[in-house]
Design a protein around this motif. Structure first.
Motif: not given
Length: 360
Positions: A54-78
């Motif tokens: 949330p504070i290092n946009k240069k080392l991020s390739n998605v824009n939010s927690f929700q997008e991270l979930i949507s892109r990865t489609k995980p079976d389990l979140i830690v």
């Protein structure tokens, strides 16, 4: 199994990635906060595709927690994020109907009622990663109806038997004698605030107010349950967070080969004693909270604790003033009934402002 790790650069996060590799699961993405060096190492070593800060946009390739979930489609979140900040991820996981391996105890401390209600509605399972709650979860398998009392063990941290903690440094407070944990949890262990939070977490996870904290400095017995016939079941192992992580990542399948060394009974000397709640206020606070879990006391205590630790790190208060700051806050903020999740966030912010102004 496809696993998404939030808080991957912290102590639990790093150990979780190690367990994922050993279990041959797939790390599909991760989040981090400000440790870009460790984040870059994870990207390089795992070839993981998606990552976010949330504070290092240069080392991020998605824009939010929700997008991270949507892109990865995980079976389990830690969820290994430290503190109140982890609440957002717990709620997001449940809203996305994804099972959670939960290391962020603060989520349940401040919003247990709302989280459990939403999880039930969305058919989401919560697997605890805390060693104590992992042990209780294991011991209760097939025995929930027989439960009488939970005995939750406490290492006591480095200063349990030390009467004068006036000159304790930040470095000393973050050095735990048994566990490899992050700075915040280590300090919570030293003040026994961690045990306060774990009692509240156990109340929500296991639906009982019969929870007794026990001082056990060896950290071999991770917790015990007493059944209605007065027999006691304990879960014992060497203190190593990789074991509860492995169990949470495998639906508590104890048949999987462990990465933790077996106990050596030739060297085993165990000590137990009841904790004096008059001496350790966090224990008294926890017991008060689980008697009346629907008010704001837990939210206030959690926020005050996080801010007091920041003050201690900044050398604005002494170690032995952390509990004093929390107690002062409790006595000067109105405790109210909490009826919705929005109130949780409002009370958290109001408490933090109060503590900040207290030390101006």
């Amino acid at each position: 199994m496809r696993i998404l790790v939030f808080g991957a650069t912290g102590s639990i996060g790093i150990q979780t990635i190690d367990v994922i590799k050993k279990l041959k699961h797939q790390l599909v993405g991760f989040s981090f906060y400000k440790n870009s060096k460790k984040a870059a190492a994870i990207i390089k070593n795992t070839k993981v595709k998606y990552y976010y800060s949330p504070i290092n946009k240069k080392l991020s390739n998605v824009n939010s927690f929700q997008e991270l979930i949507s892109r990865t489609k995980p079976d389990l979140i830690v969820n290994a994020i430290i503190g109140f900040a982890g609440l957002d991820v717990t709620l997001l996981a449940i809203k996305n109907k994804i099972n959670i391996a939960l290391a962020n105890k603060e989520s349940l401390v401040v919003a247990g009622r709302f989280i459990l209600s939403l999880a039930k509605k969305n058919n989401v399972k919560i697997f605890p990663i805390d060693s104590e709650h992992s042990a209780i979860y294991q011991a209760l398998l097939g025995r929930k109806e027989q439960l009488k009392t939970i005995y939750i063990t406490a290492s006591g941290g480095p200063f349990y038997n030390k009467k004068n903690t006036l000159n304790v440094s930040y470095k000393q407070a973050t050095k735990h004698p048994k566990w490899n944990m992050g700075a915040k949890i280590s300090i919570d262990s030293a003040t026994l605030m961690n045990k306060c939070f774990e009692i509240i977490e156990a109340f929500w996870l296991f639906n009982t107010k019969n929870i007794v904290p026990i001082y056990h400095p060896q950290s071999i017995v991770h917790s015990m349950i007493e059944l209605k016939d007065n027999s006691i079941i304990s879960i014992m192992s060497n203190p190593d967070m990789r074991l509860p992580i492995q169990l949470a990542l495998s639906d508590f399948n104890s048949s999987i080969k462990s990465q933790v060394n077996p106990l050596n009974f030739k060297k085993l000397h165990l000590h137990f004693e009841l904790i004096d709640k008059k001496r350790f206020l966090p224990i008294a606070w926890a017991q008060k909270i689980i008697k009346n879990p629907n008010n704001s006391l837990a939210i206030v205590i959690n926020a005050a604790n996080e801010e007091a630790i920041k003050l201690f790190k900044q050398k604005k208060i002494k170690f032995n003033e952390i509990i004093k700051v929390i107690n002062f806050t409790i006595n000067n903020i109105k405790i109210i009934r909490v009826t919705n999740i929005e109130q949780v966030y409002i009370i958290d912010q109001l408490t933090r402002k109060f503590v900040h102004n207290y030390k101006k």
